[in-house]
Design a protein around this motif. Structure first.
Motif, PDB file in Angstrom:
ATOM      1  N   SER A 103       0.813  -1.218   0.000  1.00 30.29           N
ATOM      2  CA  SER A 103       0.000   0.000   0.000  1.00 30.29           C
ATOM      3  C   SER A 103       0.845   1.266   0.000  1.00 30.29           C
ATOM      4  CB  SER A 103      -0.946   0.000   1.204  1.00 30.29           C
ATOM      5  OG  SER A 103      -0.226  -0.014   2.417  1.00 30.29           O
ATOM      6  N   ASP A 105       3.568   1.501  -1.822  1.00 31.38           N
ATOM      7  CA  ASP A 105       4.299   1.469  -3.101  1.00 31.38           C
ATOM      8  C   ASP A 105       5.794   1.252  -2.900  1.00 31.38           C
ATOM      9  OD1 ASP A 105       1.983   1.869  -4.674  1.00 31.38           O
ATOM     10  OD2 ASP A 105       2.096   4.029  -4.359  1.00 31.38           O
ATOM     11  N   VAL A 108       6.722  -3.694  -5.923  1.00 30.31           N
ATOM     12  CA  VAL A 108       5.889  -3.709  -7.131  1.00 30.31           C
ATOM     13  C   VAL A 108       5.231  -5.069  -7.265  1.00 30.31           C
ATOM     14  CG1 VAL A 108       7.388  -2.039  -8.268  1.00 30.31           C
ATOM     15  CG2 VAL A 108       7.755  -4.474  -8.658  1.00 30.31           C
ATOM     16  N   TRP A 138       2.499 -10.291  -4.505  1.00 28.07           N
ATOM     17  CA  TRP A 138       3.599  -9.383  -4.177  1.00 28.07           C
ATOM     18  C   TRP A 138       4.912 -10.079  -3.874  1.00 28.07           C
ATOM     19  CZ3 TRP A 138       2.663  -4.318  -5.011  1.00 28.07           C
ATOM     20  CH2 TRP A 138       1.326  -3.939  -5.116  1.00 28.07           C
ATOM     21  N   THR A 308      10.818  -1.087  -5.132  1.00 22.10           N
ATOM     22  CA  THR A 308      10.469  -0.041  -6.100  1.00 22.10           C
ATOM     23  C   THR A 308      11.627   0.920  -6.346  1.00 22.10           C
ATOM     24  OG1 THR A 308       8.139  -0.145  -5.421  1.00 22.10           O
ATOM     25  CG2 THR A 308       8.848   1.825  -6.609  1.00 22.10           C
TER      26      THR A 308
END
Length: 424
Positions: A103, A105, A108, A138, A308
């Motif tokens: 949530s 980010d 990815v 995930w 990320t």
């Protein structure tokens, strides 16, 4: 009982499949130039993985580096790294923090970067459920499980009790199997506070009674289902060995392995320990079944996710995805099976293989396959879950040790805390 097994056929298969993946990677034109940096907590499977650095370099063109921290430090450092500088390409995440990482980010979705030939669908269905949040996958599992009922065949036979297949049968069997004069207890539970301790073992009863964390978007933690689940849990504790009222996994599992307990429903790593003569005094008398219906298995999982920040472009994400796929591949699981790393087996093809059967026996493999079908995510998949779960753990511990007696009032208190938590 764990048996020694010839490894030649398994190693040959590993070499063959590794060559196949190598060919596919080059065919796709993927060449990685920067080392893959991984932040993880110690796992035997990862230590074993590091002996195959050359294999990954041949596959990808680069190397990898794994930095290890204990669980709490790993969680803290990964949060700090993911939210600021982003030094790591791959994070080790678990069921307690995947919602926060996804949530926020910080990781990815895995599916777009997990090469199809590594067959994500081969992972145990329960592990896949835990790795999924908000409809997306995930992480790829390194360890995990659900629940399995492990029982003493000799004690059940002597008491004339059939292995329970329903919750009603379980509730009838546990008192009948208890003989305190002989030092035998019908079941072992977890009493110590914590979202991963007493609450973890309470949750299947909550779900079995129809409990839901939310109804129409509002907390429903003080429902009739929660009251019934708590009353059931407290009743079963009358037949749990001394020490488990303030204990967690170690005490519950240890009491079974030492011969004190007739049956228990516990996380699946116990099953491998129960048939290992290095850990268990009851090796020859152990049986396995899925949890008595409608108890769902408490799914949990730890695995590898693509960061990320450190993977700024598509090639970097593909390289991180390739590392994760290789690290969790069938070949690596085969190696972990050969090294008797039971707790780090996640793939259906490995658990149902002839080698697994030869080492651990056919009954265990079948039970694991069956329990995977009923394994569920019982906890609230939200970044605030550890806070809420730990608060309920404190209250539940007090109910177990008798410093509280009013179940409904205790759940009302939890409900009020949940509403406060939602406003933060």
């Amino acid at each position: 009982m764990i048996k020694t097994f010839g490894l030649a056929s398994g190693l040959a298969l590993t070499c063959l499949l590794s060559t196949s993946h190598l060919t596919m990677a080059f065919a796709q034109g993927l060449t990685c130039t920067q080392p893959i940096k991984v932040l993880a907590q110690p796992r035997d499977g990862l230590t074993l993985l590091e002996t195959y650095q050359d294999e990954f370099k041949a596959l990808s063109g680069t190397t990898f580096q794994i930095d290890y921290l204990n669980e709490n430090d790993r969680r803290a450092k990964s949060r700090a790294d993911a939210s600021t500088v982003g030094n790591y390409n791959v994070y080790y995440v678990d069921e307690a923090n995947v919602a926060l990482f996804a949530s926020s980010d910080w990781i990815v979705p895995l599916a777009d970067y997990f090469p199809a030939e590594y067959d994500y669908a081969d992972f145990d269905p329960g592990r896949q459920k835990v790795a999924t949040y908000d409809g997306k996958v995930w992480f790829a599992p390194l360890t995990g499980g659900g629940d399995l009922m492990v029982y003493r065949k000799d004690l059940l036979e002597a008491a004339g009790v059939a292995p329970p297949t329903t919750l009603e049968e379980l509730l009838a069997a546990v008192p009948a199997l208890t003989d305190t004069d002989a030092g035998i207890y019908g079941i072992a539970l977890r009493g110590a506070r914590g979202s991963g301790a007493n609450v973890w073992r309470w949750m299947p009863y909550f779900k079995a009674n129809g409990g839901e964390w939310f109804v129409d978007g509002k907390p429903a933690f003080n429902s009739d289902a929660a009251v019934k689940a708590t009353e059931t849990y407290l009743e079963l504790f009358k037949y749990s060995p001394p020490g488990t009222q303030t204990g967690s996994w170690d005490e519950s599992v240890g009491s079974f392995l030492s011969g004190q307990v007739a049956l228990l429903v516990e996380s699946t790593p116990l099953s491998g320990m129960a048939v290992d003569p290095n850990n268990s005094l009851v090796v020859e008398n152990v049986g396995f079944l899925p949890p008595p219906a409608p108890l769902p298995g408490g799914g949990y999982g730890h695995g590898l996710a693509i960061a990320t920040k450190a993977n700024a472009d598509e090639t970097a994400k593909q390289c991180a995805g390739l590392f994760i796929a290789w690290a969790t591949s069938k070949e690596q699981e085969q190696r972990r099976l050969e090294a008797y790393q039971f707790g780090e087996l996640n793939r259906t093809s490995v658990i149902t293989s002839q080698m697994f059967s030869d080492i651990y026996g056919p009954a265990l493999g079948q039970a694991l396959a069956d329990t995977g079908k009923v394994t569920a995510v019982n906890f609230w998949q939200d970044a605030r879950w550890p806070d809420l779960g730990d608060r309920w753990g404190i209250i539940l511990e007090e109910l177990i040790n008798g410093t509280r007696t009013d179940v409904k009032a205790s759940l009302d208190e939890l409900e009020a805390y949940a509403n406060e938590l939602l406003t933060q």
